[in-house]
Design an enzyme around this catalytic site. Structure first.
Site, short mmCIF file in Angstrom:
data_model
loop_
_atom_site.label_atom_id
_atom_site.label_comp_id
_atom_site.label_asym_id
_atom_site.label_seq_id
_atom_site.Cartn_x
_atom_site.Cartn_y
_atom_site.Cartn_z
N LYS A 160 29.96 44.45 38.94
CA LYS A 160 30.36 43.32 38.10
C LYS A 160 29.94 42.00 38.75
CE LYS A 160 35.15 43.21 39.90
NZ LYS A 160 35.15 41.86 40.45
N ASP A 204 36.98 46.38 43.90
CA ASP A 204 36.28 45.62 44.95
C ASP A 204 36.72 45.91 46.38
OD1 ASP A 204 35.28 44.57 42.63
OD2 ASP A 204 35.84 42.50 43.03
N CYS A 261 40.43 38.95 41.75
CA CYS A 261 39.81 39.96 40.88
C CYS A 261 40.82 40.90 40.23
CB CYS A 261 38.75 40.72 41.66
SG CYS A 261 37.34 39.67 42.06
N1 TIU Z 1 37.29 40.74 44.55
C1 TIU Z 1 37.73 39.49 44.68
O1 TIU Z 1 38.91 39.22 44.58
N2 TIU Z 1 36.78 38.54 44.98
C2 TIU Z 1 37.05 37.38 45.65
O2 TIU Z 1 36.18 36.55 45.83
N3 TIU Z 1 38.32 37.22 46.11
C3 TIU Z 1 38.80 36.23 46.90
O3 TIU Z 1 40.00 36.21 47.12
N4 TIU Z 1 37.97 35.34 47.41
#
Ligand code: TIU
Length: 221
Positions: A129, A24, A162
């Site tokens: 995802k 991500d 994540c």
């Molecule tokens: N990729 C991921 O960690 N998505 C989130 O929403 N993370 C946050 O810390 N908000």
């Protein structure tokens, strides 16, 4: 077999059976003016991971090893977005709404895409995802099985969300995970530290933790 000096003990690294999983590293989470910053988060905490990830990815590609990228996001019709996920947080602007870089966390929008510094090359799988974990509702497990992958070198954001969710999912599916501490980050420094501790505690309950320079040294000739 190269051993990587790691916590809580040495990691038996098998590059041919490993995948680098970059989680991500999306514009909406990392770039100033994106969704993350709009929610009041300090994106500099995530941006410090860009350069270490860039160096690692360059060495990984140079060694001809397997890399997979992930992106969190939803279909443009939002049919895969749980209403509860949209409502949680009670923010005026939420997933699917117009944001600073297109509709927030919607596939195909500029903010949903991966930052230019780490942009996938043709042939490198990108996993879209809908959840926090990269295994939930994706074909990641099949892709890894077809390649004979048993180990994941994990980087990306955010450490306690994540990254941790994915490492836990991987652990239950029989993968060994090595998390690179300088290549993962959180908007909250204390969560970053505890997120790493949770992985390596109890004899490596979910996996191993090490700095990226040790992996680069193991794959560079
Ligand atoms: N990729 C991921 O960690 N998505 C989130 O929403 N993370 C946050 O810390 N908000």
């Amino acid at each position: 077999m190269p051993q990587i000096n790691a916590e809580p003990y040495a990691f038996d690294f098998e590059p041919a059976r490993a995948a680098l999983l970059i989680i991500d590293m999306q514009r909406d989470f990392l770039e100033p003016g994106g969704f993350g910053e709009m929610l009041g988060n300090d994106v500099s905490q995530l941006r410090r991971t860009i350069e270490p990830n860039r160096r690692l990815l360059a060495a990984w590609r140079e060694a001809g090893l397997f890399v997979i990228h992930t992106r969190e996001g939803h279909r443009p019709d939002l049919a895969d977005l749980p209403p509860e996920k949209k409502a949680r947080g009670r923010s005026k602007t939420s997933i699917g709404d117009p944001g600073p870089m297109g509709r927030i966390l919607v596939r195909g929008e500029p903010g949903h895409d991966i930052i230019p510094e780490l942009y996938p090359l043709p042939g490198e799988p990108v996993i879209d995802k809908p959840g926090k974990g990269a295994f939930y509702a994706t074909d990641l497990a099949e892709i890894l099985r077809h390649r004979g992958v048993t180990q994941l070198v994990v980087t990306g954001v955010t450490t306690e969300v994540c990254v941790n969710t994915t490492v836990r999912e991987a652990n239950d599916r029989g993968f060994n995970c090595l998390v690179l501490e300088d290549c993962v980050g959180s908007y909250f420094p204390e969560f970053h530290i505890m997120g790493l501790k949770m992985i390596k505690a109890q004899g490596g309950i979910f996996g191993w933790v090490a700095p990226s320079e040790r992996v680069i040294a193991a794959i560079s000739h």
